[in-house]
Write an enzyme that holds these catalytic residues in place. Structure first.
Site, PDB file in Angstrom:
ATOM      1  N   HIS A  88      -1.707  -8.874   1.521  1.00 11.08           N
ATOM      2  CA  HIS A  88      -1.289  -7.647   2.204  1.00 11.08           C
ATOM      3  C   HIS A  88      -2.329  -7.183   3.219  1.00 11.08           C
ATOM      4  CE1 HIS A  88       0.389  -3.845   3.105  1.00 11.08           C
ATOM      5  NE2 HIS A  88      -0.280  -3.119   2.241  1.00 11.08           N
ATOM      6  N   ARG A 113       2.834  -4.623  17.530  1.00 13.98           N
ATOM      7  CA  ARG A 113       1.416  -4.286  17.319  1.00 13.98           C
ATOM      8  C   ARG A 113       0.526  -5.359  17.937  1.00 13.98           C
ATOM      9  NH1 ARG A 113       1.462  -3.643  10.925  1.00 13.98           N
ATOM     10  NH2 ARG A 113       2.460  -5.657  11.227  1.00 13.98           N
ATOM     11  N   ASP A 161      -2.134  -9.528  13.119  1.00 17.61           N
ATOM     12  CA  ASP A 161      -3.440 -10.130  12.812  1.00 17.61           C
ATOM     13  C   ASP A 161      -3.927 -11.097  13.876  1.00 17.61           C
ATOM     14  OD1 ASP A 161      -3.031  -8.815  10.509  1.00 17.61           O
ATOM     15  OD2 ASP A 161      -2.538 -10.586   9.316  1.00 17.61           O
ATOM     16  N   HIS A 213       6.083 -13.814   9.846  1.00 19.62           N
ATOM     17  CA  HIS A 213       6.157 -12.525   9.142  1.00 19.62           C
ATOM     18  C   HIS A 213       7.334 -12.564   8.176  1.00 19.62           C
ATOM     19  CE1 HIS A 213       6.338  -8.154   8.486  1.00 19.62           C
ATOM     20  NE2 HIS A 213       5.077  -8.163   8.874  1.00 19.62           N
ATOM     21  N   SER A 242       0.830  -1.221   0.000  1.00 18.40           N
ATOM     22  CA  SER A 242       0.000   0.000   0.000  1.00 18.40           C
ATOM     23  C   SER A 242       0.855   1.258   0.000  1.00 18.40           C
ATOM     24  CB  SER A 242      -0.974  -0.001   1.181  1.00 18.40           C
ATOM     25  OG  SER A 242      -0.293  -0.209   2.395  1.00 18.40           O
TER      26      SER A 242
HETATM   27  C1  LIG Z   1       3.402 -14.176   6.989  1.00 16.13           C
HETATM   28  C2  LIG Z   1       3.972 -15.303   6.136  1.00 16.13           C
HETATM   29  C3  LIG Z   1       3.184 -15.317   4.776  1.00 16.13           C
HETATM   30  C4  LIG Z   1       5.468 -15.047   5.861  1.00 16.13           C
HETATM   31  O1  LIG Z   1       5.917 -15.971   4.929  1.00 16.13           O
HETATM   32  P1  LIG Z   1       7.466 -16.273   4.697  1.00 16.13           P
HETATM   33  O2  LIG Z   1       8.214 -14.981   4.654  1.00 16.13           O
HETATM   34  O3  LIG Z   1       7.551 -17.158   3.503  1.00 16.13           O
HETATM   35  O4  LIG Z   1       7.826 -17.083   6.049  1.00 16.13           O
HETATM   36  P2  LIG Z   1       9.016 -18.105   6.309  1.00 16.13           P
HETATM   37  O5  LIG Z   1      10.217 -17.719   5.507  1.00 16.13           O
HETATM   38  O6  LIG Z   1       9.148 -18.232   7.774  1.00 16.13           O
HETATM   39  O7  LIG Z   1       8.455 -19.480   5.700  1.00 16.13           O
HETATM   40  C5  LIG Z   1       9.227 -20.674   5.737  1.00 16.13           C
HETATM   41  C6  LIG Z   1       8.291 -21.852   5.810  1.00 16.13           C
HETATM   42  O8  LIG Z   1       7.560 -21.802   7.054  1.00 16.13           O
HETATM   43  C7  LIG Z   1       6.175 -21.838   6.812  1.00 16.13           C
HETATM   44  N1  LIG Z   1       5.463 -20.989   7.740  1.00 16.13           N
HETATM   45  C8  LIG Z   1       5.694 -19.684   8.003  1.00 16.13           C
HETATM   46  N2  LIG Z   1       4.779 -19.217   8.881  1.00 16.13           N
HETATM   47  C9  LIG Z   1       3.974 -20.261   9.176  1.00 16.13           C
HETATM   48  C10 LIG Z   1       2.833 -20.407   9.999  1.00 16.13           C
HETATM   49  N3  LIG Z   1       2.317 -19.403  10.669  1.00 16.13           N
HETATM   50  N4  LIG Z   1       2.255 -21.626  10.083  1.00 16.13           N
HETATM   51  C11 LIG Z   1       2.766 -22.681   9.397  1.00 16.13           C
HETATM   52  N5  LIG Z   1       3.822 -22.600   8.573  1.00 16.13           N
HETATM   53  C12 LIG Z   1       4.416 -21.388   8.464  1.00 16.13           C
HETATM   54  C13 LIG Z   1       6.045 -21.276   5.408  1.00 16.13           C
HETATM   55  O9  LIG Z   1       4.785 -21.651   4.829  1.00 16.13           O
HETATM   56  C14 LIG Z   1       7.234 -21.881   4.713  1.00 16.13           C
HETATM   57  O10 LIG Z   1       6.937 -23.221   4.446  1.00 16.13           O
HETATM   58  P3  LIG Z   1       7.420 -23.944   3.078  1.00 16.13           P
HETATM   59  O11 LIG Z   1       8.922 -23.847   3.114  1.00 16.13           O
HETATM   60  O12 LIG Z   1       6.891 -25.322   3.203  1.00 16.13           O
HETATM   61  O13 LIG Z   1       6.817 -23.154   1.961  1.00 16.13           O
HETATM   62  C15 LIG Z   1       3.830 -16.665   6.852  1.00 16.13           C
HETATM   63  O14 LIG Z   1       4.501 -16.599   8.080  1.00 16.13           O
HETATM   64  C16 LIG Z   1       2.397 -17.093   7.045  1.00 16.13           C
HETATM   65  O15 LIG Z   1       1.806 -17.711   6.142  1.00 16.13           O
HETATM   66  N6  LIG Z   1       1.785 -16.780   8.236  1.00 16.13           N
HETATM   67  C17 LIG Z   1       0.428 -17.121   8.504  1.00 16.13           C
HETATM   68  C18 LIG Z   1      -0.525 -16.141   7.823  1.00 16.13           C
HETATM   69  C19 LIG Z   1      -0.465 -14.771   8.466  1.00 16.13           C
HETATM   70  O16 LIG Z   1      -0.518 -14.623   9.664  1.00 16.13           O
HETATM   71  N7  LIG Z   1      -0.383 -13.738   7.615  1.00 16.13           N
HETATM   72  C20 LIG Z   1      -0.343 -12.369   8.078  1.00 16.13           C
HETATM   73  C21 LIG Z   1       1.014 -11.755   7.954  1.00 16.13           C
HETATM   74  S1  LIG Z   1       1.113 -10.116   8.601  1.00 16.13           S
END
Ligand SMILES: CC(C)(COP(=O)(O)OP(=O)(O)OC[C@H]1O[C@@H](n2cnc3c(N)ncnc32)[C@H](O)[C@@H]1OP(=O)(O)O)[C@@H](O)C(=O)NCCC(=O)NCCS
Length: 511
Positions: free
Chosen positions: A299, A356, A402, A347, A269
């Site tokens: 996002h 937050r 979140d 994250h 954004s």
């Molecule tokens: C936020 C998010 C998208 C960041 O993704 P990212 O930068 O790729 O995170 P990572 O580098 O730690 O990911 C490495 C692995 O851990 C997994 N992982 C990360 N957070 C996870 C979670 N909360 N639950 C389960 N697995 C998770 C990823 O899916 C990834 O798995 P893969 O290698 O099999 O694809 C991820 O943590 C997530 O999906 N969180 C849950 C959704 C969420 O809360 N979103 C709001 C964000 S503000």
């Protein structure tokens, strides 16, 4: 703008060494006057900095970064906030707890007023109470909506997502743009910031009635929003326009609107607003671009928050609100093994608990400690991080923003999850509008990074590598069968070696 920060109260860790150390404290309650004094100083500062260090390298770009969403490329300037992987967000150098402590509050309220945060984002100074009051008053005075926007909102079909309604209404508000008018009249570019400032103030002021009209049309049978109270703050007016009068909820809204405002410059954004603004599209058009990005499931919060709440509801249904830690642990493992994520955790940048999250948790501990959903959230907070760590792949096992906001909104009766991103959008305007004012004040040019085709990248990479020759009598596939341990870089293996006419002919490929 680090130079303008009230250095006396700034935390030591964040104190920067500006090129020229200037300390300006201005007690005027007129934000535009305060800015007008700061801008020439900061323009000079940036000019001198660029002159002296313009050719200094600040990083390198890899092929992976070009394909990988530009992660880690330092290619943007954002003055308003910086995201530290361990500490979380700092607004103009101030952490969330510091903002909670230092920013003025409403009478009887315990949370910072977003007006104060806006002042801080724009100027780098912690404002006085009088300065914050003057912003509340200005926004109340600028809140009227043009009739065509109200008509438009009232004619949207109820199946149009609240974010689409929001972004369309913000686009339509550009009929009021003072910047667009001034530009058409040929205003000098050194004066762009002045009308961008006016548009930013008008836009922020008009967001609550726009957002509240959407809410009431969709969820309250189109009941009219009450008139604005000019002696009340922005969040008070917004929350009551939505139809909520609980003082605690109003205070929560002050906190919510403060903490969702800014998350440095590269998020979708903020970047979209900055990018579109760089074409000198007016602030309404620029912000609606930002809102359209915010509406994306990766996002904005809508989907994530829905997920968190759906997840909590699922936990409650399957193992009950009072599930033990052991039951919860088992449940989480089952979810992970089914290929699902634990929403609200992890994250892309942060590596610790999101501050937050922490401030919302503290709010809940104070105001709804016995709420069963909050209790469940707390137990999950104990159980999830060790489980995620145990998977060995999650980089950040800690909760993000979140994991909490939805539960608080639900507690106060706002159950319409599809609407939550609109609240986020109202808040995000504070950060991106402060940024846009400075973009124009500093005369930043149209944004135009260089893109490359894959073919161009391959050629570029080859040029950078010392040329070498492979001599082989085998076609590529046989080469690999014979030499399974051969490690060739993927860019090379993707380039087929010239086909050997027959297997036994030697040939040379220069790459
Ligand atoms: C936020 C998010 C998208 C960041 O993704 P990212 O930068 O790729 O995170 P990572 O580098 O730690 O990911 C490495 C692995 O851990 C997994 N992982 C990360 N957070 C996870 C979670 N909360 N639950 C389960 N697995 C998770 C990823 O899916 C990834 O798995 P893969 O290698 O099999 O694809 C991820 O943590 C997530 O999906 N969180 C849950 C959704 C969420 O809360 N979103 C709001 C964000 S503000």
């Amino acid at each position: 703008m680090a130079l303008f920060r009230a250095l006396v109260s700034a935390p030591a860790k964040q104190r920067l060494n500006p090129i020229v150390s200037v300390f300006v404290r201005n007690e005027s309650t007129n934000l535009k006057d305060v800015l007008a004094k700061k801008i020439p100083i900061e323009q000079d500062n940036v000019k001198n900095f660029r002159k002296e260090f313009g050719s200094t390298k600040i990083g390198e770009v890899t092929v992976e970064m070009a394909y990988g969403g530009m992660r880690g490329i330092k290619g943007l300037v954002c003055e308003t906030s910086v995201l530290d992987p361990d500490e979380g967000i700092r607004f103009r150098g101030y952490s969330i707890p510091e903002c909670q402590k230092l920013l003025p509050r409403a009478p009887g309220g315990n949370e910072p007023l977003p007006e104060g945060l806006f002042w801080l984002l724009v100027t780098g100074d912690i404002p006085t109470e009088a300065q914050v009051k003057s912003i509340s008053k200005e926004w109340a005075n600028r809140a009227d909506l043009p009739a065509h926007v109200v008509t438009m909102l009232n004619n949207f079909p109820s199946n149009l997502h609240p974010m689409s309604q929001f972004s369309a209404a913000v686009t339509a508000l550009n009929s009021e743009s003072k910047f667009a008018r001034a530009y058409a009249e040929g205003v000098h570019k050194t004066k762009y910031w002045e009308t961008v400032y006016e548009d930013a103030m008008d836009l922020i002021a008009k967001l609550p009635p726009v957002a509240a009209t959407i809410y009431r049309n969709l969820y309250r049978n189109g009941s009219p929003i009450p008139p604005i109270k000019k002696d009340k703050d922005w969040s008070w007016n917004f929350t009551t326009m939505l139809g909520y009068n609980d003082e605690k909820f109003i205070d929560l809204m002050r906190l919510y609107l403060t903490i969702h405002s800014d998350h440095e410059g590269g998020n979708v954004s903020a970047h979209a607003t900055h990018l579109v603004g760089s074409a000198l599209s007016d602030p309404y058009l620029s912000f609606s671009a930002g809102l359209n990005g915010l509406a994306g499931p990766l996002h904005g919060l809508a989907n994530q928050e829905v997920l968190v709440l759906v997840f909590l509801t699922k936990v409650a249904k399957e193992i009950g609100l009072n599930a033990s830690e052991e039951q919860l642990k088992e449940f989480i493992w089952k979810e992970l093994k089914s290929g699902r994520v634990v929403p609200g955790y992890g994250h892309a940048v942060l590596r610790k608990t999101d501050p937050r999250y922490t401030c919302q948790r503290e709010f809940a501990l104070k105001h709804l400690p016995d709420d069963p959903m909050f209790k469940l959230v707390s137990t999950i907070y104990k159980v999830v991080p060790p489980v995620l760590l145990e998977t060995g792949k999650v980089k950040n096992p800690w909760p993000n923003v979140d994991a909490h906001s939805g539960v608080l909104l639900q507690y106060y009766g706002m159950k319409e999850m599809n609407y939550y991103t609109v609240l986020f959008g109202v808040s995000r305007a504070l950060g991106v509008m402060a940024g846009l004012i400075w973009d124009r004040a500093l005369g930043l040019p149209i944004e135009r990074p260089k893109s490359m085709s894959t073919e161009g990248l391959i050629k570029l990479v080859k040029k950078k590598r010392p040329a070498f020759t492979i001599s082989t009598k085998y076609p590529q596939s046989i080469l690999y069968q014979r030499f399974p341990d051969l490690h060739l870089p993927s860019w090379l293996t993707s380039t087929p070696l010239p086909d050997t006419k027959k297997n036994n002919i030697w040939h040379t490929a220069s790459l």
